[in-house]
Design a protein around this motif. Structure first.
Motif, PDB file in Angstrom:
ATOM      1  N   ASP A   1      66.792   1.921  46.965  1.00 13.09           N
ATOM      2  CA  ASP A   1      65.941   1.094  47.685  1.00 13.09           C
ATOM      3  C   ASP A   1      64.540   1.102  47.094  1.00 13.09           C
ATOM      4  O   ASP A   1      64.285   1.758  46.332  1.00 13.09           O
TER       5      ASP A   1
ATOM      6  N   SER B   1      61.920   0.221  53.658  1.00 10.10           N
ATOM      7  CA  SER B   1      62.410  -1.163  53.341  1.00 10.10           C
ATOM      8  C   SER B   1      63.974  -0.811  53.572  1.00 10.10           C
ATOM      9  O   SER B   1      64.802  -1.757  53.163  1.00 10.10           O
ATOM     10  N   THR B   2      64.135   0.411  53.784  1.00  9.02           N
ATOM     11  CA  THR B   2      65.549   0.898  53.726  1.00  9.02           C
ATOM     12  C   THR B   2      66.394   0.487  54.985  1.00  9.02           C
ATOM     13  O   THR B   2      65.886   0.919  56.079  1.00  9.02           O
TER      14      THR B   2
ATOM     15  N   GLY C   1      69.906  -1.877  48.240  1.00 14.04           N
ATOM     16  CA  GLY C   1      69.305  -2.862  49.366  1.00 14.04           C
ATOM     17  C   GLY C   1      70.296  -2.989  50.297  1.00 14.04           C
ATOM     18  O   GLY C   1      70.968  -2.192  51.041  1.00 14.04           O
TER      19      GLY C   1
ATOM     20  N   THR D   1      69.755   9.396  47.732  1.00 17.00           N
ATOM     21  CA  THR D   1      68.874   8.080  47.896  1.00 17.00           C
ATOM     22  C   THR D   1      67.699   8.291  46.546  1.00 17.00           C
ATOM     23  O   THR D   1      67.320   9.274  46.017  1.00 17.00           O
TER      24      THR D   1
ATOM     25  N   ARG E   1      72.671   5.603  46.916  1.00 12.21           N
ATOM     26  CA  ARG E   1      72.083   4.285  47.373  1.00 12.21           C
ATOM     27  C   ARG E   1      70.682   4.067  46.684  1.00 12.21           C
ATOM     28  O   ARG E   1      69.757   5.151  46.535  1.00 12.21           O
TER      29      ARG E   1
END
Length: 353
Positions: A152, A157-158, A124, A179, A150
């Motif tokens: 998310d 919403s990234t 997030g 990701t 990362r």
């Protein structure tokens, strides 16, 4: 010592439905004070109905190069927290041209750029300080490489989606980007799901030569950071190469229930001046000092940001929780004043060390 200055808001950029980036203009006369290392944060301050509200937000812009006078602008990312007094204000009210009280940079979740391989596991809004770390490292060190993992919820919403994509385009051979979305399937890449300890234990060796990474940077919610640390430790990574910053922490019980003395006095050195004051029942060291020295440094009061770090000169304290200091810092004698309660009749701390 950290100090607040009013800085004009140059821009408010919408990142997602629930997050914005705030850009501040730094006047020439203050640029030296706002020099920062990649990964540091700023505390923002406002007064609501006579009560001061402070919140910390990480700097996402690259750090100034050695020898530069300091940044002309500073950019931070703010994600809306349910019921959050400052984040709601940032998303709904702050506009370009406003002035915000901004503390000079603080924090030790930082990287001194050097050649080698580095990696980060973020969740997030944990991307915010790592964005500064990655962009600064790759710009300064042509022999440096970075693996950014990362997690998310969804693409929508990234935070800083375009900024990270631009970095990948700029450094295609030196930035590895992975990701994982927990609530959305991707057309390519890894299956959806959370980045928990079990998954990371299997995933990390397939992505990077784990033992060759000079520094691991973990940032995000408590559960993700703890899971990532557990996976790394299980893979043989020594604790000294793991750096952590936690953004969201659920309430936890104190680590010890040792009894406090009936009467205690705290002596504190701050900005070259010292004073001694009695500790009221239930007060933390920070609360005692603030009653007498309103300039004492703090931001979150939750044991997360580390702004109130002080050196314990004499006496013993109980820290309710600690999500900011590295083990080597506590071993060296540092405590979080906002979480520390006296266990001896006299306690002395030094905020200047």
């Amino acid at each position: 010592m950290a100090r607040f200055h009013p800085l004009p808001v140059a821009a408010v950029d919408r990142l997602t439905d629930d997050s914005v980036a705030l850009t501040f203009t730094v006047p020439v006369a203050l640029r030296a004070e706002y020099r920062h290392a990649p990964g540091q944060h700023l505390a923002l301050r406002r007064v609501v109905d006579g009560t001061e509200v402070r919140r910390t937000y990480s700097i996402c812009s690259p750090a100034p190069a050695p020898g530069d006078e300091g940044p002309s602008t500073l950019r931070v990312g703010v994600r809306l927290v349910e019921g959050g007094e400052f984040s709601t204000y940032a998303l709904k009210e702050i506009a370009a041209g406003d002035e915000i009280e901004v503390m000079t940079p603080a924090g030790r979740f930082t990287l001194d750029p050097a050649p080698g391989l580095y990696a980060a596991i973020v969740g997030g809004s944990g991307i915010t300080p790592v964005l500064s770390i990655v962009s600064t490292l790759l710009a300064r060190e042509p022999e440096a490489r970075f693996c950014l993992i990362r997690g998310d919820r969804t693409t929508a919403s990234t935070m800083f989606l375009e900024e990270v994509a631009d970095l990948k385009d700029r450094y295609p051979e030196r930035l590895q980007l992975v990701t994982v979305l927990s609530r959305e399937e991707q057309q390519a890449g890894l299956p959806s799901g959370r980045l928990d300890r079990e998954r990371l234990t299997g995933l990390l060796p397939a992505l990077v030569p784990v033992a060759a990474v000079r520094g691991w940077f973990l940032c995000g919610p408590y559960g993700l950071v703890q899971g990532a640390e557990g996976a790394l430790r299980g893979l043989g990574v020594e604790r000294a190469r793991i750096h952590e910053e936690i953004f969201h922490v659920d309430l936890v019980a104190p680590t010890t229930t040792a009894a406090a003395p009936a009467h205690s006095t705290v002596t504190a050195r701050l900005d070259g001046r010292a004073g001694s004051w009695p500790v009221r029942d239930g007060e933390s060291l920070l609360e005692t000092v603030l009653r007498n020295r309103p300039d004492a440094p703090y931001a979150c009061k939750g044991g997360v940001c580390g702004t109130c770090r002080a050196f314990l000169v004499t006496g013993e304290v109980r820290m309710d929780r600690n999500f900011a200091l590295e083990p080597e810092e506590t071993d060296a004698g540092y405590v979080l004043a906002c979480q520390s309660h006296p266990l001896t009749e006299k306690v002395e701390v030094d905020f200047d060390r």
